[in-house]
Design an enzyme around this catalytic site. Structure first.
Site, PDB file in Angstrom:
ATOM      1  N   LYS A 546       0.963  -1.162  -0.105  1.00  0.00           N
ATOM      2  CA  LYS A 546      -0.248  -0.407  -0.025  1.00  0.00           C
ATOM      3  C   LYS A 546       0.678   1.759  -0.076  1.00  0.00           C
ATOM      4  O   LYS A 546       1.971   1.093  -0.001  1.00  0.00           O
ATOM      5  CB  LYS A 546      -0.825  -0.128   1.141  1.00  0.00           C
ATOM      6  N   ARG A 547       0.217   2.421  -0.400  1.00  0.00           N
ATOM      7  CA  ARG A 547       1.050   3.514  -0.437  1.00  0.00           C
ATOM      8  C   ARG A 547       1.689   3.136   1.081  1.00  0.00           C
ATOM      9  O   ARG A 547       1.855   3.685   1.969  1.00  0.00           O
ATOM     10  CB  ARG A 547       0.618   4.790  -0.763  1.00  0.00           C
ATOM     11  N   LYS A 552      -0.979   4.675   8.459  1.00  0.00           N
ATOM     12  CA  LYS A 552      -0.486   2.484   7.688  1.00  0.00           C
ATOM     13  C   LYS A 552       0.532   1.952   8.324  1.00  0.00           C
ATOM     14  O   LYS A 552       0.565   0.568   8.591  1.00  0.00           O
ATOM     15  CB  LYS A 552      -0.598   2.993   5.916  1.00  0.00           C
ATOM     16  N   LYS A 658      -8.426  -7.556  -1.278  1.00  0.00           N
ATOM     17  CA  LYS A 658      -8.582  -8.821  -2.151  1.00  0.00           C
ATOM     18  C   LYS A 658      -7.683  -9.802  -2.084  1.00  0.00           C
ATOM     19  O   LYS A 658      -7.287 -11.206  -2.200  1.00  0.00           O
ATOM     20  CB  LYS A 658      -7.602  -7.504  -2.906  1.00  0.00           C
TER      21      LYS A 658
HETATM   22  C1  26V Z   1      -6.117  12.847  -1.148  1.00  0.00           C
HETATM   23  C2  26V Z   1      -5.481  14.127  -1.611  1.00  0.00           C
HETATM   24  C3  26V Z   1      -5.438  14.886  -0.807  1.00  0.00           C
HETATM   25  C4  26V Z   1      -5.086  16.899  -1.580  1.00  0.00           C
HETATM   26  C5  26V Z   1      -3.739  16.188  -2.632  1.00  0.00           C
HETATM   27  C6  26V Z   1      -4.778  15.354  -3.853  1.00  0.00           C
HETATM   28  C7  26V Z   1      -4.817  14.329  -3.043  1.00  0.00           C
HETATM   29  C8  26V Z   1      -5.381  13.448  -3.932  1.00  0.00           C
HETATM   30  C9  26V Z   1      -5.508  12.094  -3.635  1.00  0.00           C
HETATM   31  C10 26V Z   1      -6.473  11.542  -2.023  1.00  0.00           C
HETATM   32  C11 26V Z   1      -6.813  10.620  -2.308  1.00  0.00           C
HETATM   33  C12 26V Z   1      -6.721  10.732  -0.405  1.00  0.00           C
HETATM   34  C13 26V Z   1      -7.903   9.700   0.018  1.00  0.00           C
HETATM   35  C14 26V Z   1      -7.951   7.991  -0.356  1.00  0.00           C
HETATM   36  O1  26V Z   1      -7.009   7.861  -1.276  1.00  0.00           O
HETATM   37  N1  26V Z   1      -7.897   7.829   0.246  1.00  0.00           N
HETATM   38  C15 26V Z   1      -8.283   5.825   0.638  1.00  0.00           C
HETATM   39  O2  26V Z   1      -9.711   5.912   0.048  1.00  0.00           O
HETATM   40  C16 26V Z   1      -9.806   4.256  -0.220  1.00  0.00           C
HETATM   41  C17 26V Z   1     -10.931   4.020  -1.389  1.00  0.00           C
HETATM   42  O3  26V Z   1     -12.418   3.830  -0.515  1.00  0.00           O
HETATM   43  C18 26V Z   1      -9.957   3.948   0.889  1.00  0.00           C
HETATM   44  O4  26V Z   1     -10.171   2.052   0.902  1.00  0.00           O
HETATM   45  C19 26V Z   1      -8.420   3.916   2.444  1.00  0.00           C
HETATM   46  O5  26V Z   1      -9.062   3.458   3.192  1.00  0.00           O
HETATM   47  C20 26V Z   1      -8.838   5.306   2.094  1.00  0.00           C
HETATM   48  O6  26V Z   1      -6.906   6.167   2.696  1.00  0.00           O
END
Ligand code: 26V
Length: 820
Positions: A546-547, A552, A658
């Site tokens: 994962k990232r 995490k 998964k």
């Molecule tokens: C957040 C941000 C913050 C601002 C800058 C650009 C940017 C780009 C992407 C994100 C995404 C963060 C949110 C995210 O990936 N959440 C994940 O979503 C999954 C699907 O619902 C979930 O399974 C994960 O627990 C959650 O961390």
């Protein structure tokens, strides 16, 4: 849909023809890359014919449709997934055999579209697969980034980012639709002009960027229907080019072109900090505006000119706040182009949009400085301010006199535009992505919004498509399932539960184990070929992929590996079931601490490898460039799935699902969807440890957590901490990891020590890890638990998730329902 036409003969003939007409070679003389392309073009030919039928049917019945808007769609490679969904895999395999095409090798010629960071983007891709397989009319919309998420190389134990130029050899699957090109306007100013006796705003002096769409067809399982994923690409208008060209100002011409085209140049590799960058704002508006213009045009073509009826035919789902500018963009179009009243425009928006939240981490909530917002999008800014006024007035009725509370909920406050607040106030539904996450939204993150419109807030637990993550990624297990319980699970993944009846069948468990071993060998071969790394398939494969993020807790995992290493070194009689700890994941390029954690992992790997006795029992592997393609090899090979986030921080997680589906046992905290996984599989078949979300929030609010005390009182932890600074890990540079030492024990100015409670949960983690090793030694017991994980994973199919979205929000009818 019968597909008699697309038999082996048709496939062979079409591949031959595609090879000749595209490359000028008969298949026998073509290169492997050309063979891949001829094959993929053939699959696409079949898809496009089905697409024509599918679109025709949708338009004929005037179907209601959902648009899924997301800045990320992490779709993965399409060749084998498309053949599988066409239900034509065998015929293609036979045809390839006949033509001397190595199918598996061919796949590696397909570049992976890395158009997402992680879970959020991958979820969007799983959703399109499920929507389409369930025959629901849908369109995905995103940006056609020229450079996807960077490719990760590990050099001297550190992450190095390389550009991901995935489009360079062309993208087989896309179809450019130039006639759907629209203009998106930036900058300039708003003037009030009088027209037909009315004063109205007009955006002038703007600069134009063209949005050119490329559509990728999405095939439903059994060719149920074909939907589209639309990728918008930014292009400079010819007009600016020619003007400057004629004036002889070539450099300025190029500069202006770049300014426009940079919008779809690169995916932001951050999924944590909202840095308020203007380019990111432009990307978001670009996606939002282009998509809203298309939606309106498509609506008028199919359903006529009365846009008051838009919510009858169109649902728009906003994947996190990133595409939220679609809301004021729709307002703008309705107000400025269609003369809507303010109230009617707001009403249409509220009945059209829904918003999914994907994180509660405060730093990820999007806010924009008023200055760049106003300059970049002057008319949208006016609309956002007017919305803010209307909404604050409404809030005043609920919370009279409570200025702070209202400011906290406002769309514009303290010189910032708050995207989540805009979404909560302007959408008809707001959902979290697991039960726990939804509760946290209601009780905490969106508490005040929830108080005023409680019916609008709920949770829909995420899911994954079993077609890619089980059928496609794990053909051996799929074949065993067919043999054991028949094929019903392929269409109805809940039927995986039929496997429960076989959980005590020795012969079946034996085969189940065999499949796992074969998948472990497959992974080991991959690692040998790609990284020159030897891994023993007899060892326990414990995987965290994962990232890389503090919350995490890859850090806690690797600290525990150091603990095991110390035990082996300290006690010549200590033995354990050999275990390989796999890590995979990218760190955001600017996230210094995440990169240091990655570096710690590779240094611990090297430390263990240098120790002859430790390396017989313990190994650490860092899988380079974790992405969809290698996840498909990694996940089916895992015995243990690490889902160890600080409770309350992981909104859902989808990797956890998964792994479970592929028969790994979860080692996890009660966080995100781990809670539902526990409910489905039962406490005996999951390894839970650590604080609960409630306990974590108690610790935070009391403010009395002292990581230093744990360090003082636990000699094993103290030893590990000291190894971070005494040169054990990197003799020439003994201070390399002192930042982490300090972070865990003392903390930094604005942050407490060990904010994600690695040390607090360490003891409990150590205990559960020992239990895992112990249980694994009993192979019969272990296989039973593993098989039950697969058996109980049906709930986590994204088909179930999409069913819930549809029942509660979208209310779409499957296309067949119209034809009855
Ligand atoms: C957040 C941000 C913050 C601002 C800058 C650009 C940017 C780009 C992407 C994100 C995404 C963060 C949110 C995210 O990936 N959440 C994940 O979503 C999954 C699907 O619902 C979930 O399974 C994960 O627990 C959650 O961390």
């Amino acid at each position: 849909m019968t597909q008699m036409k697309y038999d082996k003969q048709w496939i062979c003939a079409t591949i031959e023809r595609n090879c000749m007409t595209n490359f000028g070679y008969p298949i026998a003389q073509a290169t492997d890359a050309q063979k891949y392309r001829a094959l993929a073009l053939t699959v696409k030919d079949q898809i496009m014919e089905l697409f024509a039928l599918s679109r025709g049917r949708r338009e004929q019945v005037k179907a209601r449709k959902v648009y899924y808007l997301s800045m990320e769609f992490l779709i993965g490679r399409l060749l084998s997934n498309n053949m599988l969904n066409l239900n034509n895999l065998e015929q293609y395999q036979q045809a390839c055999g006949e033509l001397g095409i190595d199918l598996a090798a061919s796949e590696d010629f397909e570049p992976e579209p890395g158009l997402g960071n992680g879970g959020l983007g991958r979820l969007a891709a799983c959703f399109m697969d499920s929507l389409t397989s369930l025959s629901l009319p849908a369109m995905g919309c995103t940006i056609r980034y020229e450079l996807g998420l960077f490719r990760q190389k590990i050099v001297d134990g550190q992450q190095v980012e390389m550009p991901d130029n995935w489009l360079i050899g062309g993208n087989i699957w896309e179809v450019c639709v130039p006639e759907d090109t629209v203009e998106v306007h930036f900058y300039g100013r708003v003037e009030q002009v009088e027209e037909n006796g009315r004063v109205r705003p007009r955006h002038v002096g703007y600069s134009t960027v063209l949005a050119v769409p490329y559509d990728v067809p999405v095939v439903g399982y059994g060719a149920a229907q074909v939907n589209r994923l639309r990728l918008w690409s930014a292009k400079a208008p010819e007009a600016i080019d020619m003007r400057l060209f004629n004036e002889g100002d070539y450099t300025r011409m190029m500069d202006e072109r770049d300014l426009a085209e940079v919008i779809s140049k690169v995916l932001y590799p951050e999924d944590r900090h909202n840095q308020g960058k203007e380019l990111r704002l432009r990307q978001q508006y670009f996606l939002s505006s282009a998509t809203m213009q298309y939606i309106i045009a498509d609506f008028r073509r199919n359903y006529g000119d009365d846009l008051h009826r838009l919510p009858d035919y169109v649902a728009i789902q906003i994947n996190d706040t990133h595409p939220a500018l679609s809301i004021p963009e729709l307002m703008r179009i309705l107000l400025d182009d269609y003369d809507f009243s303010w109230e009617d425009a707001m009403d249409v928006c509220k009945r059209t949009f829904s918003y999914t939240n994907h994180t509660v981490l405060a730093e990820a909530l999007e806010r924009w400085g008023v200055d760049i917002f106003k300059t970049t999008l002057p008319r949208i800014y006016e609309i956002v301010c007017a919305l803010n006024e209307t909404l604050c007035r409404k809030l005043w009725n609920y919370f009279p006199g409570q200025w702070d509370r209202i400011a906290h909920m406002a769309v514009v406050a303290y010189d910032q535009v708050h995207m989540a607040n805009l979404c909560c106030l302007m959408s008809g539904a707001v959902n979290g992505v697991s039960k726990l996450h939804a509760e946290i939204l209601k009780k905490d993150t969106f508490r005040d919004f929830y108080l005023i419109e409680p019916e609008k807030y709920f949770g829909i637990t995420n899911g994954i498509t079993h077609r890619r993550w089980l059928m496609d990624a794990n053909p051996a297990l799929s074949a065993l399932l067919d043999e054991t319980i028949g094929q019903a699970w392929r269409r109805d993944p809940q039927r995986l539960s039929d496997l429960t009846a076989h959980a005590d069948d020795k012969a079946f468990l034996e085969q189940f184990r065999r499949v796992k071993t074969d998948n472990k060998i497959r992974l080991s071969n991959y690692l040998l070929a790609h990284q020159g790394e030897m891994v023993d398939p007899e060892s326990i494969y414990d995987v965290q992929a994962k990232r890389i993020h503090e919350y995490k807790r890859q850090l806690m995992n690797i600290l525990h590996v150091m603990y095991l290493y110390n035990r082996i070194c300290d006690d010549a009689n200590f033995t354990m079931t050999p275990k390989t700890y796999f890590f995979g994941g990218k760190a955001a390029p600017g996230y210094v601490r995440a990169k240091l954690i990655l570096q710690l992992i590779t240094h611990v790997a090297a430390l263990i490898a240098r120790h002859p006795r430790a390396s017989r029992m313990l190994k650490v592997v860092f899988l380079e460039n974790y992405c969809v393609s290698n996840a498909e090899i990694l996940i089916p090979a895992a015995d243990v799935s690490e889902q160890i986030s600080t409770a309350g921080k992981e909104a859902s997680g989808t990797g956890n699902m998964k792994f479970m589906m592929n028969g790994a046992l979860t080692c996890g905290t009660l966080d995100g969807a781990n809670v539902e996984i526990t409910q489905c599989v039962g406490r005996n078949n999951i390894y839970l440890f650590g604080l609960t979300a409630e306990e974590v929030s108690g610790i935070y609010s009391h403010g009395n957590y002292r990581a230093g005390e744990i360090f003082e009182s636990d000699p094993a932890i103290r030893r590990i901490m000291e190894q971070l600074i005494d040169g054990t890990l990197c003799p020439p540079e003994s201070k390399l990891f002192s930042e982490l030492y300090h972070y865990l024990i003392f903390g930094y100015q604005h942050q407490i020590a060990d904010p994600y409670l690695c040390l607090r949960d360490f003891d409990s983690y150590r205990t559960i890890q020992a239990k895992i090793s112990q249980d694994y030694a009993n192979q019969a017991l272990w296989s039973r638990k593993a098989a039950l994980n697969t058996a109980c994973s049906g709930y986590f199919s994204s088909d179930r998730t999409i069913g819930e979205y549809n029942d509660r929000i979208w209310k779409l009818k499957p296309i067949e329902a119209y034809l009855k």
